[in-house]
Scaffold this active site. Sequence first.
Site, PDB file in Angstrom:
ATOM      1  N   ASP A  92       0.856  -1.186   0.000  1.00 14.43           N
ATOM      2  CA  ASP A  92       0.000   0.000   0.000  1.00 14.43           C
ATOM      3  C   ASP A  92       0.890   1.233   0.000  1.00 14.43           C
ATOM      4  O   ASP A  92       2.053   1.173   0.404  1.00 14.43           O
ATOM      5  CB  ASP A  92      -0.919   0.020   1.211  1.00 14.43           C
ATOM      6  CG  ASP A  92      -2.143   0.911   1.005  1.00 14.43           C
ATOM      7  OD1 ASP A  92      -2.333   1.434  -0.116  1.00 14.43           O
ATOM      8  OD2 ASP A  92      -2.910   1.084   1.957  1.00 14.43           O
ATOM      9  N   THR A  93       0.327   2.332  -0.455  1.00 13.85           N
ATOM     10  CA  THR A  93       1.049   3.591  -0.555  1.00 13.85           C
ATOM     11  C   THR A  93       0.202   4.709   0.024  1.00 13.85           C
ATOM     12  O   THR A  93      -1.011   4.742  -0.177  1.00 13.85           O
ATOM     13  CB  THR A  93       1.385   3.910  -2.029  1.00 13.85           C
ATOM     14  OG1 THR A  93       2.208   2.861  -2.545  1.00 13.85           O
ATOM     15  CG2 THR A  93       2.119   5.237  -2.163  1.00 13.85           C
TER      16      THR A  93
END
Length: 72
Positions: free
Chosen positions: A18-19
Site C-alpha cells: 500500500d502507498t
Amino acid sequence: MTRVAERSKGDEIVIAADTIVVLEGNILGKPDGETGVLPMLLKLNGKEHQVITSFFVMDKQTGYQVQQEVTT
C-alpha cells in the site's frame, strides 16, 4: 498486512502493498475516482511531500516474511 496472510489458505505466498502520501503532516486519502486526481495533484504541485510505500511478503509454508517501507 499480516491479516491478509491470516485469511489466505494453504501454503501460499502472500504479497501485499500500500502507498500513502503525506503533505504538511497530513495523510491524504485516495483520490475520489478520476475527478479527484487533478485536485490532489494540484494540491501537491510545488510542495514538498512524502510518498510512503510499504510491502509485505510471506511464504506461509516456511513462515519466512519480510516487510519494508520506502519513503520518497
